[in-house]
Design a protein around this motif. Structure first.
Motif, PDB file in Angstrom:
ATOM      1  N   LEU A 211       0.814  -1.216   0.000  1.00 30.37           N
ATOM      2  CA  LEU A 211       0.000   0.000   0.000  1.00 30.37           C
ATOM      3  C   LEU A 211       0.851   1.270   0.000  1.00 30.37           C
ATOM      4  CD1 LEU A 211      -2.736  -1.055   2.596  1.00 30.37           C
ATOM      5  CD2 LEU A 211      -2.866  -1.156   0.096  1.00 30.37           C
ATOM      6  N   ASN A 212       2.156   1.095  -0.080  1.00 28.59           N
ATOM      7  CA  ASN A 212       3.058   2.250  -0.074  1.00 28.59           C
ATOM      8  C   ASN A 212       3.240   2.753  -1.507  1.00 28.59           C
ATOM      9  OD1 ASN A 212       5.033   4.155   0.281  1.00 28.59           O
ATOM     10  ND2 ASN A 212       6.358   2.872   1.542  1.00 28.59           N
ATOM     11  N   HIS A 213       2.580   3.862  -1.831  1.00 26.54           N
ATOM     12  CA  HIS A 213       2.614   4.388  -3.197  1.00 26.54           C
ATOM     13  C   HIS A 213       4.016   4.804  -3.641  1.00 26.54           C
ATOM     14  CE1 HIS A 213      -1.642   4.080  -3.263  1.00 26.54           C
ATOM     15  NE2 HIS A 213      -1.871   5.069  -2.431  1.00 26.54           N
ATOM     16  N   ALA A 214       4.908   5.092  -2.683  1.00 26.12           N
ATOM     17  CA  ALA A 214       6.268   5.504  -3.037  1.00 26.12           C
ATOM     18  C   ALA A 214       7.108   4.336  -3.526  1.00 26.12           C
ATOM     19  CB  ALA A 214       6.943   6.169  -1.836  1.00 26.12           C
ATOM     20  N   ASP A 215       6.576   3.123  -3.439  1.00 24.78           N
ATOM     21  CA  ASP A 215       7.317   1.937  -3.859  1.00 24.78           C
ATOM     22  C   ASP A 215       7.722   2.029  -5.325  1.00 24.78           C
ATOM     23  OD1 ASP A 215       8.398  -0.681  -3.439  1.00 24.78           O
ATOM     24  OD2 ASP A 215       6.666  -1.524  -4.468  1.00 24.78           O
ATOM     25  N   ILE A 216       6.849   2.545  -6.174  1.00 24.18           N
ATOM     26  CA  ILE A 216       7.159   2.628  -7.610  1.00 24.18           C
ATOM     27  C   ILE A 216       8.087   3.792  -7.930  1.00 24.18           C
ATOM     28  CG2 ILE A 216       4.992   1.526  -8.273  1.00 24.18           C
ATOM     29  CD1 ILE A 216       3.921   4.283  -9.051  1.00 24.18           C
ATOM     30  N   MET A 217       8.443   4.597  -6.913  1.00 26.92           N
ATOM     31  CA  MET A 217       9.396   5.686  -7.112  1.00 26.92           C
ATOM     32  C   MET A 217      10.835   5.220  -6.918  1.00 26.92           C
ATOM     33  SD  MET A 217       7.429   8.358  -7.669  1.00 26.92           S
ATOM     34  CE  MET A 217       5.655   8.627  -7.565  1.00 26.92           C
ATOM     35  N   THR A 218      11.013   4.007  -6.399  1.00 29.10           N
ATOM     36  CA  THR A 218      12.364   3.576  -6.031  1.00 29.10           C
ATOM     37  C   THR A 218      12.890   2.401  -6.835  1.00 29.10           C
ATOM     38  OG1 THR A 218      11.528   2.057  -4.324  1.00 29.10           O
ATOM     39  CG2 THR A 218      11.965   4.342  -3.666  1.00 29.10           C
ATOM     40  N   LYS A 219      12.009   1.662  -7.481  1.00 33.20           N
ATOM     41  CA  LYS A 219      12.458   0.446  -8.160  1.00 33.20           C
ATOM     42  C   LYS A 219      11.483   0.060  -9.266  1.00 33.20           C
ATOM     43  CE  LYS A 219      11.944  -1.674  -4.232  1.00 33.20           C
ATOM     44  NZ  LYS A 219      11.041  -0.770  -3.480  1.00 33.20           N
ATOM     45  N   ALA A 220      11.945  -0.804 -10.147  1.00 31.71           N
ATOM     46  CA  ALA A 220      11.063  -1.362 -11.165  1.00 31.71           C
ATOM     47  C   ALA A 220      10.249  -2.486 -10.534  1.00 31.71           C
ATOM     48  CB  ALA A 220      11.886  -1.892 -12.336  1.00 31.71           C
ATOM     49  N   THR A 221       8.939  -2.412 -10.632  1.00 31.88           N
ATOM     50  CA  THR A 221       8.059  -3.420 -10.050  1.00 31.88           C
ATOM     51  C   THR A 221       7.399  -4.229 -11.167  1.00 31.88           C
ATOM     52  OG1 THR A 221       6.179  -1.891 -10.018  1.00 31.88           O
ATOM     53  CG2 THR A 221       7.608  -1.923  -8.071  1.00 31.88           C
ATOM     54  N   ASP A 222       6.670  -5.264 -10.783  1.00 31.69           N
ATOM     55  CA  ASP A 222       5.938  -6.028 -11.785  1.00 31.69           C
ATOM     56  C   ASP A 222       4.756  -5.203 -12.287  1.00 31.69           C
ATOM     57  OD1 ASP A 222       3.377  -6.908 -10.168  1.00 31.69           O
ATOM     58  OD2 ASP A 222       5.069  -7.361  -8.862  1.00 31.69           O
ATOM     59  N   ASN A 223       4.205  -5.600 -13.407  1.00 28.72           N
ATOM     60  CA  ASN A 223       3.140  -4.827 -14.055  1.00 28.72           C
ATOM     61  C   ASN A 223       1.928  -4.632 -13.157  1.00 28.72           C
ATOM     62  OD1 ASN A 223       4.695  -4.630 -16.362  1.00 28.72           O
ATOM     63  ND2 ASN A 223       3.710  -6.352 -17.394  1.00 28.72           N
ATOM     64  N   ALA A 224       1.535  -5.681 -12.434  1.00 32.86           N
ATOM     65  CA  ALA A 224       0.342  -5.597 -11.597  1.00 32.86           C
ATOM     66  C   ALA A 224       0.531  -4.595 -10.472  1.00 32.86           C
ATOM     67  CB  ALA A 224      -0.006  -6.977 -11.036  1.00 32.86           C
ATOM     68  N   THR A 225       1.691  -4.633  -9.818  1.00 29.88           N
ATOM     69  CA  THR A 225       1.966  -3.699  -8.717  1.00 29.88           C
ATOM     70  C   THR A 225       2.011  -2.267  -9.225  1.00 29.88           C
ATOM     71  OG1 THR A 225       3.224  -5.384  -7.507  1.00 29.88           O
ATOM     72  CG2 THR A 225       3.610  -3.080  -6.909  1.00 29.88           C
ATOM     73  N   PHE A 226       2.703  -2.061 -10.342  1.00 31.83           N
ATOM     74  CA  PHE A 226       2.811  -0.719 -10.912  1.00 31.83           C
ATOM     75  C   PHE A 226       1.433  -0.172 -11.275  1.00 31.83           C
ATOM     76  CE2 PHE A 226       3.460   2.218 -14.462  1.00 31.83           C
ATOM     77  CZ  PHE A 226       4.417   3.073 -13.930  1.00 31.83           C
ATOM     78  N   ALA A 227       0.621  -0.978 -11.947  1.00 27.57           N
ATOM     79  CA  ALA A 227      -0.711  -0.533 -12.370  1.00 27.57           C
ATOM     80  C   ALA A 227      -1.596  -0.238 -11.176  1.00 27.57           C
ATOM     81  CB  ALA A 227      -1.355  -1.595 -13.256  1.00 27.57           C
ATOM     82  N   ARG A 228      -1.477  -1.047 -10.121  1.00 22.04           N
ATOM     83  CA  ARG A 228      -2.315  -0.823  -8.940  1.00 22.04           C
ATOM     84  C   ARG A 228      -2.034   0.533  -8.300  1.00 22.04           C
ATOM     85  NH1 ARG A 228      -0.458  -4.515  -6.064  1.00 22.04           N
ATOM     86  NH2 ARG A 228       0.621  -3.368  -4.428  1.00 22.04           N
ATOM     87  N   HIS A 229      -0.753   0.869  -8.179  1.00 16.83           N
ATOM     88  CA  HIS A 229      -0.402   2.154  -7.566  1.00 16.83           C
ATOM     89  C   HIS A 229      -0.793   3.321  -8.473  1.00 16.83           C
ATOM     90  CE1 HIS A 229       1.591   0.737  -3.976  1.00 16.83           C
ATOM     91  NE2 HIS A 229       2.365  -0.074  -4.682  1.00 16.83           N
ATOM     92  N   VAL A 230      -0.486   3.196  -9.758  1.00 10.93           N
ATOM     93  CA  VAL A 230      -0.758   4.305 -10.685  1.00 10.93           C
ATOM     94  C   VAL A 230      -2.254   4.614 -10.747  1.00 10.93           C
ATOM     95  CG1 VAL A 230      -0.697   5.017 -13.105  1.00 10.93           C
ATOM     96  CG2 VAL A 230       1.312   3.958 -12.064  1.00 10.93           C
ATOM     97  N   THR A 231      -3.075   3.596 -10.856  1.00 11.75           N
ATOM     98  CA  THR A 231      -4.518   3.825 -10.958  1.00 11.75           C
ATOM     99  C   THR A 231      -5.123   4.322  -9.655  1.00 11.75           C
ATOM    100  OG1 THR A 231      -4.910   1.469 -10.489  1.00 11.75           O
ATOM    101  CG2 THR A 231      -4.840   2.144 -12.798  1.00 11.75           C
ATOM    102  N   SER A 232      -4.383   4.219  -8.562  1.00  9.43           N
ATOM    103  CA  SER A 232      -4.902   4.700  -7.281  1.00  9.43           C
ATOM    104  C   SER A 232      -4.794   6.226  -7.143  1.00  9.43           C
ATOM    105  CB  SER A 232      -4.184   4.018  -6.114  1.00  9.43           C
ATOM    106  OG  SER A 232      -2.821   4.438  -6.043  1.00  9.43           O
ATOM    107  N   PHE A 233      -3.883   6.844  -7.919  1.00  7.00           N
ATOM    108  CA  PHE A 233      -3.772   8.306  -7.797  1.00  7.00           C
ATOM    109  C   PHE A 233      -3.788   9.030  -9.148  1.00  7.00           C
ATOM    110  CE2 PHE A 233       0.642   6.650  -7.323  1.00  7.00           C
ATOM    111  CZ  PHE A 233       1.224   7.202  -8.440  1.00  7.00           C
ATOM    112  N   MET A 234      -3.983   8.292 -10.242  1.00  2.41           N
ATOM    113  CA  MET A 234      -4.144   8.930 -11.540  1.00  2.41           C
ATOM    114  C   MET A 234      -5.441   8.436 -12.178  1.00  2.41           C
ATOM    115  SD  MET A 234      -0.246   8.908 -13.099  1.00  2.41           S
ATOM    116  CE  MET A 234      -0.642  10.195 -14.280  1.00  2.41           C
TER     117      MET A 234
END
Length: 242
Positions: free
Chosen positions: A215-238
């Motif tokens: 649930l830490n949105h800053a996770d995608i600011m520090t590393k390359a994540t898998d597609n599902a994790t990246f999409a989950r964070h992005v769609t939560s604030f965009m």
């Protein structure tokens, strides 16, 4: 090593280098103004601005492809007439020693105002952290300074934040370090300036809270994540334009 590896490691020609720098500069402008989802990718591209390789140019083009495929995404700022005061919240994270050359860690944070992101950052830390806890502590301190800056702007606009700003962190050891001012041999080497976050919490400007890594949105600011994790964070604030 194969021929393809040598080609990937080969530096770009002057013409291709200018193209790479132009692409990275354009992506950086988009990232800073309205695309927080590009933060980590642009951070990685910017590290190679002076000596880009063929593999770096391909990576830059992939980011362009992603941007073209998600051009409908954007930030939506809503006006809430019922809101009595401004509300800030932030997420901080770090990826420990992920730079293969200098072994420096990456700081990432994102700050929300009334539920929408208004400030974000992804970049190498200025010092070398000796543990993941220290790297997270440095990232938390940098996020705290950004929060203090934003709180001062809100105060200037006569919309003061009456309660402490909550900063979410997923490393329990880091949270314990903030709450426990006792220095011991594992943390006495941490630079004094990073203890800024302790002072801010003691004075009631911020409060550090635990959040699960997922649930830490800053996770995608520090590393390359898998597609599902990246999409989950992005769609939560965009949101996507209709």
């Amino acid at each position: 090593r194969g021929a393809s590896d040598d080609a990937d490691d080969g530096l770009l020609s002057t013409e291709d280098k200018l193209m790479y720098q132009s692409i990275t500069g354009g992506l950086m402008f988009a990232m800073v103004t309205c695309r927080p989802d590009l933060a980590h990718a642009v951070n990685m591209l910017a590290r190679r601005m002076s000596r880009p390789r063929a593999v770096d140019l391909r990576a830059a083009r992939r980011v362009l492809q992603y941007l073209r495929g998600t051009e409908q995404l954007g930030l939506l700022f809503k006006y809430d007439e019922d809101a009595e005061c401004a509300t800030l919240r932030a997420y901080a994270d770090a990826d420990w020693a992920n730079d293969p050359v200098q072994r420096k860690s990456t700081t990432g944070y994102i700050v929300f105002f009334n539920g929408e992101p208004i400030s974000w950052h992804s970049g190498l830390q200025s010092t070398i952290s000796l543990s993941s806890c220290e790297a997270e502590y440095v990232a938390l301190s940098e996020c705290c300074r950004e929060v203090d800056y934003l709180r001062s702007i809100i105060d200037f606009l006569h919309q003061p934040s009456e309660s402490p700003t909550e900063i979410f962190e997923d490393n329990q050891g880091t949270i314990d370090l903030v709450n426990n001012p006792v220095h011991h041999r594992r943390t006495k080497h941490v630079e004094v300036k990073y203890h800024y976050v302790r002072d801010a919490q003691e004075k009631g400007r911020i409060v550090v809270s635990k959040v699960h890594t997922s649930l830490n949105h800053a996770d995608i600011m520090t590393k390359a994540t898998d597609n599902a994790t990246f999409a989950r964070h992005v769609t939560s604030f965009m949101v996507a334009r209709r």
